[in-house]
Design a protein around this motif. Structure first.
Motif, mmCIF file in Angstrom:
data_model
loop_
_atom_site.group_PDB
_atom_site.id
_atom_site.type_symbol
_atom_site.label_atom_id
_atom_site.label_comp_id
_atom_site.label_asym_id
_atom_site.label_seq_id
_atom_site.Cartn_x
_atom_site.Cartn_y
_atom_site.Cartn_z
ATOM 1 N N THR A 1 -22.837 -39.803 22.298
ATOM 2 C CA THR A 1 -23.447 -40.527 23.415
ATOM 3 C C THR A 1 -24.110 -39.570 24.401
ATOM 4 N N GLY B 1 -31.676 -42.614 23.879
ATOM 5 C CA GLY B 1 -30.511 -43.476 23.755
ATOM 6 C C GLY B 1 -30.615 -44.441 22.582
ATOM 7 N N LEU C 1 -26.842 -41.092 26.525
ATOM 8 C CA LEU C 1 -26.539 -42.295 27.293
ATOM 9 C C LEU C 1 -26.017 -41.897 28.665
#
Length: 623
Positions: free
Chosen positions: A540, A513, A543
């Motif tokens: 992302t 991340g 994440l």
């Protein structure tokens, strides 16, 4: 048969010509000095033979006359001269080694620059994904990286045996002058025939060696897999050490075993008759010289010693040259691979469009339009087929779809990294191909799904987005804050100068991340440097869902007014985009806002509800 032989040697002459031309990169003074010393080194053994012959011839007279005589003084003088020539040989030899290494490394520097230049010269990346290019680059790069049997070694290896040839030709003249020109010619021709067999065998051997470069590269991959750190965790957790060792052994066997059979065919069988011929030539010469000496008496002793040493010296070229043969042969392959890379890259350069090139400055002002765009990778099925898509300037467009839908391919086409197989991409009505590729690519800031982890400082990892402004520390810090990496910067031991790898002293390793936030900051810094199109391909993925939603909401606020393309397979995170496009089967199946697509109750709505249900189930289980 004759045609094959002629074709073979014509190819050899072409390869040698390539090496000779490459010598200019080492510089004329260095090459001239090396060649001169090589010739000197080749003549010194001849001088040594003369002096040892004089020394041998003076021994009987010196012994008869005693230590206080002219004959004894002549013997001492001959001994000193012999010793001087011997010492000079020992001095010149290491100098030649150093000069050869200097030539090799200097030429390798040029070859390395050309290889890197070729990899950067392509407008897109298609040629770099081509298997032939990959193989040629891998083989050349491996040699250059190791500095062993490289293109530069071919240049040094071409010069290295000059001293051997100088010695052989000079000693041939000695045999001819002192004894018989027929014997001298027989010695030289038989020795040269053995030499030709050696070199031809070496060429054929390495042709087989490189014929299976794909297997060789697989063996190298398995070797590096076992020795490197990236796979170390899984090798131990899954107990893969024995499997990797066995697979490497089997792959290496598949690669090497054909060459072992080839060695007998190209070295032993042709070598045997030519060696017998050379042995007969040297034996006949020595026998005839000995009989002549017996008839001539003691006065011929010096000449006999000279002829015997010279005859043996001529035969020294009938051998494998460890300082030249392998280096030259493998270096030739290096030059061929380098030339092939350059040819492949040159062949993929885009032809200049008709008319003046368009200026991408300020684009896009209105829109980017994909017009009936299709694309297929070489040998593959179509990834995109008849795609029509409009990306309004200054607006955010999310492109969603399952894995393999063609989302990343669309991004590559937008960035000019690939060209459509059919159709065209228009920027404000101008065909994208009319823009200089580098100029348009500088208008695009992107974080790709497989973004790089540069083992460099934080400053460089972010600053690469706009390299011209990488020294703007305040802007880099601001960009990191915008990407949600401000706290990370405070935790690093050396701030912006922290190297992002534990393999370096004072370095630090980041989580997935954290790396993703650094990459997002790099894309944002490209906007700071003047890029007008921002592309985020699965930005992302590392994440969790909540962090992804928060980042997207903040990100769309930060990039308001920019032409933004968001790629994601998570439908829930792109709901705030101005427009959402559902890509499936190489085309667009739905398009609209989040609310419009839910109301449509089609593909987007079903996948959105499915993903939302999975998220709520996971959240409930966690509670």
């Amino acid at each position: 048969m004759i045609r094959r032989v002629i074709a073979f040697y014509r190819g050899r002459l072409g390869a040698y010509a390539t090496i000779v031309r490459a010598l200019r990169f080492a510089g004329r003074p260095l090459v001239a000095v090396t060649v001169a010393l090589q010739i000197l080194a080749g003549l010194l053994p001849v001088a040594f033979i003369f002096e040892t012959s004089r020394l041998i011839a003076r021994v009987p007279a010196a012994i008869r006359s005693g230590t206080h005589s002219v004959a004894w003084d002549d013997l001492q003088q001959a001994l000193l001269l012999t010793a001087a020539v011997f010492v000079l040989q020992q001095v010149v030899a290491p100098i030649l080694v150093v000069l050869g290494q200097r030539i090799a490394r200097t030429v390798d520097g040029e070859a390395r620059d050309r290889l890197i230049g070729a990899s950067f010269a392509s407008d897109g990346i298609a040629v770099l994904e081509d298997q032939e290019t990959i193989a040629a680059m891998a083989m050349t790069g491996e040699a250059l990286q190791g500095g062993y049997h490289s293109p530069g070694d071919a240049c040094a290896g071409l010069i290295a045996p000059l001293h051997r040839y100088a010695t052989a030709f000079a000693l041939t003249a000695v045999v001819g002058t002192a004894f018989s020109w027929w014997a001298a010619a027989a010695l030289l021709l038989s020795a040269w025939l053995v030499r030709i067999v050696w070199r031809a065998g070496t060429t054929r051997f390495f042709s087989v060696w490189f014929a299976r470069d794909d297997v060789q590269r697989r063996a190298w991959y398995l070797r590096d897999l076992g020795l490197g750190s990236p796979a170390a965790k899984e090798i131990r957790v899954f107990g893969l050490a024995a499997w990797i060792s066995n697979r490497y052994r089997q792959t290496a066997w598949d690669w090497l075993s054909p060459t072992w059979a080839t060695r007998w065919r190209v070295f032993f069988y042709p070598f045997l008759p030519t060696t017998l011929l050379a042995t007969a030539a040297i034996a006949t010469t020595l026998a005839l010289a000995g009989r002549h000496a017996a008839a001539a008496g003691p006065a011929y002793l010096e000449t006999l010693a000279l002829v015997l040493q010279a005859a043996i010296g001529v035969m020294a070229i009938a051998a494998f040259f460890p300082e030249s043969d392998v280096q030259t042969e493998l270096g030739m392959f290096g030059w061929r691979n380098l030339a092939r890379v350059e040819e492949l890259v040159a062949a993929t350069r885009r032809p200049s469009p008709a008319g003046e090139p368009a200026d991408p400055a300020g684009a896009p002002r209105a829109e980017i339009r994909f017009e009936n765009v299709s694309f297929s990778y070489p040998g593959g099925a179509p990834v995109l087929s008849g795609l029509d898509l409009v990306l309004p300037a200054g607006r955010s467009t999310a492109i969603v779809g399952l894995n393999g839908a063609g989302k990343t391919t669309l991004v590559k086409l937008l960035a000019g990294l690939h060209e459509p197989t059919a159709g065209r991409i228009l920027v404000d009505g101008v065909d994208l191909r009319r823009f200089p590729p580098r100029g348009w690519q500088r208008r695009v800031g992107a974080i790709f799904q497989d973004f790089l982890h540069y083992e460099l400082s934080v400053r460089e990892n972010v600053g690469f987005g706009a390299i011209e402004q990488a020294g703007d520390e305040a802007a880099i810090r601001t960009t990191l804050e915008r990407a949600g990496a401000g706290e990370l910067l405070d935790e690093l031991p050396h701030g912006l100068e922290t190297l992002l790898s534990r393999e370096y002293e004072g370095g630090a390793e980041l989580s997935g991340g954290q790396w993703q936030r650094i990459a997002i900051a790099r894309a944002l810094f490209a906007i700071h440097g003047g890029a007008s199109v921002l592309v985020l391909d699965e930005p992302t993925a590392n994440l969790d869902v909540r962090a992804e939603v928060q980042l997207f909401e903040r990100f769309l606020e930060l990039t308001g007014g920019l032409t933004t393309v968001l790629i994601s397979h998570r439908f829930s995170t792109v709901r705030r985009a101005d427009s959402i496009v559902v890509l499936e089967g190489g085309g667009i199946v739905e398009e609209g806002t989040h609310e419009e697509l839910l109301a449509l109750d089609g593909r987007y709505a079903r996948l959105f509800e499915l993903q939302a249900a999975r998220f709520h189930a996971a959240s409930g289980a966690a509670e």
